[in-house]
Design a protein around this motif. Structure first.
Motif, PDB file in Angstrom:
ATOM      1  N   GLU A 160       0.857  -1.196   0.000  1.00 19.45           N
ATOM      2  CA  GLU A 160       0.000   0.000   0.000  1.00 19.45           C
ATOM      3  C   GLU A 160       0.892   1.245   0.000  1.00 19.45           C
ATOM      4  OE1 GLU A 160      -2.664  -0.689  -0.958  1.00 19.45           O
ATOM      5  OE2 GLU A 160      -3.659  -2.307   0.103  1.00 19.45           O
ATOM      6  N   ASP A 221     -10.247  -3.918  -0.123  1.00 18.66           N
ATOM      7  CA  ASP A 221      -9.196  -4.052  -1.141  1.00 18.66           C
ATOM      8  C   ASP A 221      -9.797  -4.489  -2.474  1.00 18.66           C
ATOM      9  OD1 ASP A 221      -7.498  -4.202   1.425  1.00 18.66           O
ATOM     10  OD2 ASP A 221      -5.992  -4.030  -0.151  1.00 18.66           O
ATOM     11  N   GLU A 250      -2.487  -6.260  -5.792  1.00 20.19           N
ATOM     12  CA  GLU A 250      -3.786  -6.289  -5.103  1.00 20.19           C
ATOM     13  C   GLU A 250      -4.297  -7.716  -4.914  1.00 20.19           C
ATOM     14  OE1 GLU A 250      -5.387  -4.202  -2.849  1.00 20.19           O
ATOM     15  OE2 GLU A 250      -4.733  -2.815  -4.404  1.00 20.19           O
ATOM     16  N   HIS A 253      -3.574  -9.129  -1.595  1.00 18.15           N
ATOM     17  CA  HIS A 253      -4.311  -8.515  -0.478  1.00 18.15           C
ATOM     18  C   HIS A 253      -5.684  -9.181  -0.331  1.00 18.15           C
ATOM     19  CE1 HIS A 253      -1.818  -4.645  -1.447  1.00 18.15           C
ATOM     20  NE2 HIS A 253      -1.083  -5.725  -1.362  1.00 18.15           N
TER      21      HIS A 253
HETATM   22 FE   LIG Z   1      -4.562  -3.356  -1.406  1.00 17.78          FE
END
Ligand SMILES: [Fe+2]
Ligand SMILES: [Fe+2]
Length: 483
Positions: A160, A221, A250, A253
């Motif tokens: 992030e 997310d 991503e 996540h």
């Molecule tokens: Fe993320």
């Protein structure tokens, strides 16, 4: 191009102060501006990033190239020495804008004057969510359920932080002085701060325990994924290329969130079966999270995340699309005319005390459409979760609440809607809220379970182990070293 040359082209230069694959050293002014921002970023990280991590060694992945396969390099890293940098997917010279009134034109390599303020706002809003989530998760390391989970938390945090770099690069490179000012402001706002909060509400909520963390990475997310996917279609090519690479990060996540909740479900169901308990109070007495509380967390995180998609019917969304700034999910794979001139789309709203379906111009319903795409993916994952209680012959199923439930933005704002989609009075809402949303005592209970488990291979009582470790390593690997 030979394979070796191709690899070199997409490789990231770690010899530089700011690792990058954008030839930063060719632009001295930009390089200097970013080198001045770098210590301020690090200062922000020390102040608001994961607490007490300065001396830890964490088994992290770092991007070494932006090639589709094998971009990640794993190894122990001291957290403050993580090499945040600027990584864009390779430039495709033939890329055309695939939607809106500029469809068929070459993708923009510079910001078109007429879309400058729109693009700046979109980049700042996306950029603001990245440091916000790091701030929200600052204290979670103190109560980690295992070394494996602690490592995953830190992996999400550093990435992030890198996403903030991604957006700040665009601001510095393409928006001049305004962009540099926005880059500063991104380090000044704070999640939950009364005077200078983060831009979007969901990013000012607390993430005070690991159930909330898993829900956040699962629901919120994934909103990030859909926003990035829509921006990856942008006619502004540098934004598209940045988002394409962010999407690869991503995915992990969301995996952390989905598998985290699955492991909680697994553990609770095991305990319910083995000890023959089903009542929420009895389940809690076993030191695991009761399914009713888990459902209330789902209701909360899903509903606040839906607000991130914005109003269902939105003239801003229409103009973002028409101007080629923000596309639809998987725009290039869709088979319509990519203009939406006369198409219609069904949205729900409240009329005369009832929820009704209305057909509106598709161009104005793009937020609703992206949200519906999101919900489809979320529902598929919830179905995967539900195989767990099914396997244990426990009749409970996780259920997504109605899209109007607990909404602050859009067509349902100002109305009270139950999880099953009934319009209810404020009296009913107040009487039932504690059954539908996590109460203070729910949070207290979940908080009370949080301990700190840091023996390799050990897991807190309330969560099961993962099916496998990171990067092919065993689950009991020492993912974080404290010496
Ligand atoms: Fe993320
Ligand atoms: Fe992100």
């Amino acid at each position: 191009m030979s394979e070796a040359m191709e690899l070199k082209q997409h490789a990231i230069d770690y010899a530089q102060q700011i690792p990058n694959n954008v030839n930063l050293s060719n632009d001295r002014v930009l390089q200097r501006a970013l080198e001045q921002w770098q210590p301020r970023f690090l200062n922000w990280w020390h102040l608001t990033g994961p607490a007490d991590t300065a001396t830890l060694q964490v088994y992290l992945r770092t991007a070494i190239s932006v090639d589709r396969d094998g971009w990640a390099n794993f190894g122990y890293v001291r957290m403050p020495e993580y090499r945040w940098g600027i990584f864009l997917t390779p430039h495709d010279e033939d890329r055309k804008i695939s939607f809106g009134e500029h469809r068929g034109e070459n993708a923009w390599q510079e910001v078109p004057g007429e879309y400058r303020s729109t693009l700046r706002r979109i980049i700042v809003t996306q950029g603001d969510t990245e440091p916000a989530s790091v701030e929200q998760q600052k204290l979670l390391g103190k109560t980690c359920p295992s070394l494996y989970d602690l490592r995953n938390l830190f992996q999400v945090n550093v990435e992030e932080g890198r996403h903030l770099w991604a957006m700040v690069y665009l601001l510095h490179r393409y928006f001049g002085r305004d962009g540099r000012e926005e880059g500063e402001a991104l380090l000044q706002r704070r999640s939950g701060d009364e005077n200078n909060p983060r831009i979007l509400t969901a990013f000012n909520e607390k993430t005070s325990n690991w159930l909330a963390f898993f829900m956040f990475t699962f629901f919120t997310d994934r909103d990030g994924k859909f926003q990035l996917a829509a921006l990856a279609e942008s006619g502004f090519d540098p934004l598209s290329r940045t988002c394409r690479f962010m999407l690869t990060e991503e995915a992990h996540h969301m995996f952390v969130g989905e598998s985290g909740v699955a492991r909680i479900l697994q553990r609770t169901c095991e305990v319910m079966r083995d000890r023959g308990v089903s009542d929420a109070g009895q389940v809690r007495a076993q030191g695991v999270i009761d399914l009713e509380t888990l459902q209330r967390y789902v209701n909360f995180h899903y509903s606040v995340t839906l607000d991130l998609f914005g109003a269902e019917v939105s003239s801003n969304a229409a103009s973002f699309f028409a101007s080629g700034v923000k596309g639809r999910y998987k725009e290039t794979n869709l088979s319509d005319d990519h203009l939406l001139g006369s198409d219609r789309y069904a949205v729900q709203e409240v009329e005369d005390g009832r929820i009704v379906e209305k057909s509106v111009p598709a161009l104005t319903a793009l937020n609703a459409r992206l949200r519906d795409d999101y919900t489809r993916e979320i529902q598929a994952a919830v179905d995967r979760w539900n195989r767990i209680p099914e396997k244990f012959r426990i009749p409970f199923r996780v259920k997504l609440p109605h899209s109007g439930f607990h909404r602050k933005i859009g067509a349902f704002a100002g109305h009270h809607i139950s999880p099953d989609g009934q319009l209810v009075s404020s009296r009913t809402w107040e009487a039932e809220a504690a059954r539908w949303l996590p109460s203070d005592s729910d949070h207290e209970f979940v908080d009370s379970l949080m301990g700190r488990v840091v023996d390799p291979g050990m897991f807190a009582n309330w969560i099961g182990p993962p099916a496998r470790g990171i990067n092919g390593l065993p689950v009991e690997f020492e993912y974080v070293r404290f010496d």
